[in-house]
Design a protein around this motif. Structure first.
Motif, PDB file in Angstrom:
ATOM      1  N   ASN A  96      78.613  21.915  30.257  1.00 14.26           N
ATOM      2  CA  ASN A  96      78.908  21.393  28.928  1.00 14.26           C
ATOM      3  C   ASN A  96      79.608  20.035  29.027  1.00 14.26           C
ATOM      4  OD1 ASN A  96      78.190  23.728  26.988  1.00 14.26           O
ATOM      5  ND2 ASN A  96      79.339  24.711  28.640  1.00 14.26           N
ATOM      6  N   GLY A  97      78.836  18.996  29.255  1.00 14.61           N
ATOM      7  CA  GLY A  97      79.366  17.656  29.438  1.00 14.61           C
ATOM      8  C   GLY A  97      79.721  17.404  30.890  1.00 14.61           C
ATOM      9  N   SER A  98      79.699  16.139  31.293  1.00 19.70           N
ATOM     10  CA  SER A  98      80.048  15.823  32.680  1.00 19.70           C
ATOM     11  C   SER A  98      81.502  16.141  32.975  1.00 19.70           C
ATOM     12  CB  SER A  98      79.743  14.358  32.992  1.00 19.70           C
ATOM     13  OG  SER A  98      80.456  13.493  32.136  1.00 19.70           O
ATOM     14  N   ASN A  99      82.338  16.221  31.930  1.00 22.93           N
ATOM     15  CA  ASN A  99      83.730  16.612  32.157  1.00 22.93           C
ATOM     16  C   ASN A  99      83.821  18.041  32.696  1.00 22.93           C
ATOM     17  OD1 ASN A  99      84.901  14.191  31.355  1.00 22.93           O
ATOM     18  ND2 ASN A  99      84.974  14.792  29.214  1.00 22.93           N
ATOM     19  N   GLU A 100      82.977  18.948  32.177  1.00 24.48           N
ATOM     20  CA  GLU A 100      82.994  20.315  32.710  1.00 24.48           C
ATOM     21  C   GLU A 100      82.431  20.339  34.126  1.00 24.48           C
ATOM     22  OE1 GLU A 100      82.308  24.664  30.934  1.00 24.48           O
ATOM     23  OE2 GLU A 100      80.416  23.583  31.208  1.00 24.48           O
ATOM     24  N   PRO A 195      86.915  16.360  56.068  1.00 20.64           N
ATOM     25  CA  PRO A 195      85.695  16.554  55.263  1.00 20.64           C
ATOM     26  C   PRO A 195      86.058  16.588  53.775  1.00 20.64           C
ATOM     27  CG  PRO A 195      85.743  18.076  57.118  1.00 20.64           C
ATOM     28  CD  PRO A 195      87.103  17.439  57.049  1.00 20.64           C
ATOM     29  N   SER A 196      85.748  15.507  53.047  1.00 18.94           N
ATOM     30  CA  SER A 196      86.144  15.357  51.654  1.00 18.94           C
ATOM     31  C   SER A 196      84.916  15.231  50.770  1.00 18.94           C
ATOM     32  CB  SER A 196      87.012  14.100  51.473  1.00 18.94           C
ATOM     33  OG  SER A 196      88.141  14.133  52.319  1.00 18.94           O
ATOM     34  N   LEU A 197      85.006  15.795  49.570  1.00 21.10           N
ATOM     35  CA  LEU A 197      83.945  15.633  48.591  1.00 21.10           C
ATOM     36  C   LEU A 197      84.104  14.269  47.929  1.00 21.10           C
ATOM     37  CD1 LEU A 197      81.700  17.632  47.532  1.00 21.10           C
ATOM     38  CD2 LEU A 197      83.078  17.776  45.447  1.00 21.10           C
ATOM     39  N   VAL A 198      83.038  13.474  47.914  1.00 21.12           N
ATOM     40  CA  VAL A 198      83.050  12.165  47.265  1.00 21.12           C
ATOM     41  C   VAL A 198      82.150  12.255  46.036  1.00 21.12           C
ATOM     42  CG1 VAL A 198      82.522   9.708  47.485  1.00 21.12           C
ATOM     43  CG2 VAL A 198      83.508  10.962  49.423  1.00 21.12           C
ATOM     44  N   VAL A 199      82.735  12.051  44.868  1.00 17.37           N
ATOM     45  CA  VAL A 199      82.034  12.198  43.599  1.00 17.37           C
ATOM     46  C   VAL A 199      81.826  10.813  42.988  1.00 17.37           C
ATOM     47  CG1 VAL A 199      82.070  13.247  41.304  1.00 17.37           C
ATOM     48  CG2 VAL A 199      83.142  14.435  43.251  1.00 17.37           C
ATOM     49  N   VAL A 200      80.581  10.444  42.735  1.00 15.55           N
ATOM     50  CA  VAL A 200      80.259   9.178  42.080  1.00 15.55           C
ATOM     51  C   VAL A 200      79.846   9.490  40.640  1.00 15.55           C
ATOM     52  CG1 VAL A 200      78.871   7.083  42.107  1.00 15.55           C
ATOM     53  CG2 VAL A 200      79.508   8.187  44.273  1.00 15.55           C
ATOM     54  N   ASP A 201      80.631   9.030  39.702  1.00 17.85           N
ATOM     55  CA  ASP A 201      80.382   9.251  38.279  1.00 17.85           C
ATOM     56  C   ASP A 201      79.420   8.172  37.777  1.00 17.85           C
ATOM     57  OD1 ASP A 201      80.523   9.423  35.486  1.00 17.85           O
ATOM     58  OD2 ASP A 201      82.609  10.079  35.517  1.00 17.85           O
ATOM     59  N   GLU A 202      78.180   8.573  37.477  1.00 19.07           N
ATOM     60  CA  GLU A 202      77.156   7.641  37.013  1.00 19.07           C
ATOM     61  C   GLU A 202      76.827   7.854  35.538  1.00 19.07           C
ATOM     62  OE1 GLU A 202      74.461   6.125  40.766  1.00 19.07           O
ATOM     63  OE2 GLU A 202      73.627   7.666  39.457  1.00 19.07           O
ATOM     64  N   ALA A 203      77.840   8.060  34.721  1.00 22.89           N
ATOM     65  CA  ALA A 203      77.616   8.339  33.297  1.00 22.89           C
ATOM     66  C   ALA A 203      76.830   7.225  32.604  1.00 22.89           C
ATOM     67  CB  ALA A 203      78.953   8.559  32.589  1.00 22.89           C
ATOM     68  N   TYR A 204      76.978   5.981  33.081  1.00 26.82           N
ATOM     69  CA  TYR A 204      76.375   4.830  32.406  1.00 26.82           C
ATOM     70  C   TYR A 204      75.272   4.167  33.231  1.00 26.82           C
ATOM     71  CZ  TYR A 204      80.583   5.388  29.589  1.00 26.82           C
ATOM     72  OH  TYR A 204      81.571   5.909  28.792  1.00 26.82           O
ATOM     73  N   VAL A 205      74.765   4.850  34.225  1.00 25.37           N
ATOM     74  CA  VAL A 205      73.884   4.195  35.185  1.00 25.37           C
ATOM     75  C   VAL A 205      72.594   3.696  34.556  1.00 25.37           C
ATOM     76  CG1 VAL A 205      72.645   6.261  35.954  1.00 25.37           C
ATOM     77  CG2 VAL A 205      73.031   4.363  37.551  1.00 25.37           C
ATOM     78  N   ARG A 227      76.097  12.874  36.167  1.00 25.31           N
ATOM     79  CA  ARG A 227      75.420  12.170  35.076  1.00 25.31           C
ATOM     80  C   ARG A 227      75.753  12.844  33.741  1.00 25.31           C
ATOM     81  NH1 ARG A 227      70.518   9.471  35.994  1.00 25.31           N
ATOM     82  NH2 ARG A 227      70.496   8.385  37.999  1.00 25.31           N
ATOM     83  N   THR A 228      75.264  12.258  32.646  1.00 30.27           N
ATOM     84  CA  THR A 228      75.463  12.822  31.317  1.00 30.27           C
ATOM     85  C   THR A 228      74.281  12.479  30.426  1.00 30.27           C
ATOM     86  OG1 THR A 228      76.919  12.880  29.383  1.00 30.27           O
ATOM     87  CG2 THR A 228      76.714  10.774  30.520  1.00 30.27           C
ATOM     88  N   MET A 229      74.062  13.294  29.395  1.00 23.57           N
ATOM     89  CA  MET A 229      73.071  12.977  28.372  1.00 23.57           C
ATOM     90  C   MET A 229      73.744  12.354  27.147  1.00 23.57           C
ATOM     91  SD  MET A 229      70.347  16.173  28.587  1.00 23.57           S
ATOM     92  CE  MET A 229      69.083  15.263  27.686  1.00 23.57           C
ATOM     93  N   SER A 230      75.046  12.110  27.220  1.00 23.98           N
ATOM     94  CA  SER A 230      75.782  11.586  26.062  1.00 23.98           C
ATOM     95  C   SER A 230      75.469  10.127  25.778  1.00 23.98           C
ATOM     96  CB  SER A 230      77.289  11.732  26.299  1.00 23.98           C
ATOM     97  OG  SER A 230      77.671  13.076  26.341  1.00 23.98           O
ATOM     98  N   ALA A 232      72.881   7.401  27.558  1.00 25.06           N
ATOM     99  CA  ALA A 232      71.511   6.891  27.483  1.00 25.06           C
ATOM    100  C   ALA A 232      70.640   7.736  26.561  1.00 25.06           C
ATOM    101  CB  ALA A 232      70.898   6.831  28.879  1.00 25.06           C
ATOM    102  N   PHE A 233      70.857   9.038  26.538  1.00 23.31           N
ATOM    103  CA  PHE A 233      70.050   9.916  25.704  1.00 23.31           C
ATOM    104  C   PHE A 233      70.569  10.007  24.272  1.00 23.31           C
ATOM    105  CE2 PHE A 233      68.369  11.094  29.757  1.00 23.31           C
ATOM    106  CZ  PHE A 233      67.096  11.599  29.502  1.00 23.31           C
ATOM    107  N   GLY A 234      71.656   9.320  23.974  1.00 25.17           N
ATOM    108  CA  GLY A 234      72.171   9.299  22.606  1.00 25.17           C
ATOM    109  C   GLY A 234      72.551  10.671  22.092  1.00 25.17           C
ATOM    110  N   ALA A 235      73.041  11.538  22.983  1.00 26.73           N
ATOM    111  CA  ALA A 235      73.316  12.924  22.613  1.00 26.73           C
ATOM    112  C   ALA A 235      74.759  13.299  22.910  1.00 26.73           C
ATOM    113  CB  ALA A 235      72.358  13.855  23.342  1.00 26.73           C
ATOM    114  N   ALA A 236      75.693  12.472  22.446  1.00 24.74           N
ATOM    115  CA  ALA A 236      77.108  12.745  22.698  1.00 24.74           C
ATOM    116  C   ALA A 236      77.538  14.076  22.094  1.00 24.74           C
ATOM    117  CB  ALA A 236      77.963  11.606  22.141  1.00 24.74           C
ATOM    118  N   GLY A 237      76.944  14.436  20.949  1.00 21.95           N
ATOM    119  CA  GLY A 237      77.293  15.693  20.304  1.00 21.95           C
ATOM    120  C   GLY A 237      76.720  16.921  20.981  1.00 21.95           C
ATOM    121  N   LEU A 238      75.801  16.728  21.903  1.00 17.59           N
ATOM    122  CA  LEU A 238      75.185  17.851  22.616  1.00 17.59           C
ATOM    123  C   LEU A 238      76.128  18.431  23.649  1.00 17.59           C
ATOM    124  CD1 LEU A 238      72.799  19.642  23.502  1.00 17.59           C
ATOM    125  CD2 LEU A 238      71.966  17.703  24.878  1.00 17.59           C
TER     126      LEU A 238
END
Length: 373
Positions: A96-100, A195-205, A227-230, A232-238
């Motif tokens: 439910n969103g890239s935050n989750e 051994p570390s997890l490296v997270v690349v946030d591409e919300a606006y890619v 990634r997110t659909m909020s 590029a996909f214009g679905a912030a409310g999703l």
């Protein structure tokens, strides 16, 4: 009369005391350009398709949804693979969103006694979600131009040995993209430290001039692209976010996700949106053109503009960013003050909204110049 109870009066965790909830002002003004939303409403054909898919899903709401969202993850994998890097459904996870998604990553790889490191200024939710999961947070170095200083990053990683590292490309709030070489250097340094997890946030890619970093995933099991659909996909409310990573990372998230976390309605709506990918990405091209137009106009007004690969622009520098923000608001234009001294951030809106913003900025520029003299 009894004094009202405050949050800090409750037996909350110590690291949450004195903290403030995330949130941009939600004000009813003519031009709202403060939350990086896509200004284009969903096309009617997509709205109709959503209604069809949701109606179908509603007939089965007495049953739990597909717990692992297999169809949705398959379609998301197909979308990601359009860029030329094959991505399998087993490499994709959705929430439910890239935050989750970020929260689940920290639940699995962070937590009490563990450390997350990011490079500020960047997306503030990385730090907030870290604290919310009991993960300690450390802010890493950036250069004056807001790029990541690789040598300084290597030193910070070697010294602090974080368990999770966050990068953001394009970065929020600056809009700057990260070169693949920088990501590789940070990843290698993080693995050398522990051994570390490296997270690349591409919300606006999708708004970027360059390519996604998906091509770096192969052979790097501790690298994650979110990634997110909020946007590029214009679905912030999703509220639909997702990631691509090694299948083992997805298996780790199964250990912490809540059962049936993605509703049938959410999955149906996301699947409908993916059917209209080409139309929605056409809006992205329009926004990219508007972004470049607004950036050029701001520069022509004598303002400093950070080069942006996102659907927003950081601009300044103001003697008093808060006063500049209020001057714009008085003219019905809401932008974002992220607390970065001297800077404001504006989301790219429709052509008419952007024109209204640029007209309002002219009066701010006059006020600012007088204050600086």
């Amino acid at each position: 009369m009894t004094r009202p109870t405050r949050v800090d009066d409750l037996p909350i965790r110590d690291e949450l005391r004195g903290q403030h909830a995330y949130g941009a002002p939600q004000l009813d003004v003519p031009v709202r350009l403060n939350t990086n939303e896509n200004p284009h409403p969903l096309p009617e054909a997509l709205v109709a398709r959503i209604a069809e898919r949701v109606t179908e899903a509603a007939r089965g709401l007495n049953r739990y949804p597909d717990r692992d969202a297999v169809e949705l993850r398959t379609r998301l994998a197909e979308y990601l693979s359009r860029g030329g890097v094959p991505i399998a459904p087993a490499q994709v996870w959705a929430a439910n969103g890239s935050n989750e998604v970020i929260q689940q990553l920290l639940q699995a790889f962070g937590g009490p006694g563990r450390l997350a490191l990011g490079f500020d200024p960047s997306y503030s939710m990385h730090a907030l979600i870290s604290r919310g999961t009991g993960t300690a947070w450390l802010s890493g170095p950036r250069r004056a131009d807001f790029t990541v200083d690789v040598e300084a990053a290597r030193a910070a990683l070697a010294e602090h040995r974080p368990h999770v590292v966050f990068l953001c490309s394009p970065n929020n709030p600056t809009g700057t993209a990260i070169e693949p070489e920088t990501v590789l250097a940070v990843y290698e340094a993080a693995q050398a430290a522990r051994p570390s997890l490296v997270v690349v946030d591409e919300a606006y890619v999708e708004f970027s001039h360059g390519r996604s970093l998906l091509e770096l995933l192969d052979g790097r099991p501790n690298l994650v692209i979110t990634r997110t659909m909020s946007k590029a996909f214009g679905a912030a409310g999703l509220r639909l976010g997702y990631l691509a990573a090694d299948p083992a990372v997805v298996e780790a998230l199964l250990l912490v996700r809540l059962p049936y976390h993605l509703s049938s309605v959410t999955q149906a709506t996301a699947l409908a949106a993916l059917e209209h990918t080409d139309t929605l990405l056409g809006y992205v091209e329009q926004l990219k053109a508007e972004r470049d137009r607004v950036a050029a106009a701001l520069a022509a007004l004598g303002l400093e503009v950070v080069p942006s690969d996102a659907n927003f622009i950081q601009f300044g520098r103001f003697a008093d960013a808060d006063a500049a923000w209020r001057t714009l608001l008085d003219q019905g234009v809401l932008v974002r003050d992220n607390g970065l001294p001297g800077w404001l951030r504006v989301s790219i809106g429709t052509e008419a909204e952007n024109d209204a913003f640029l007209a309002a900025v002219k009066s701010v520029d006059v006020v600012t110049k007088k204050e600086q003299q």
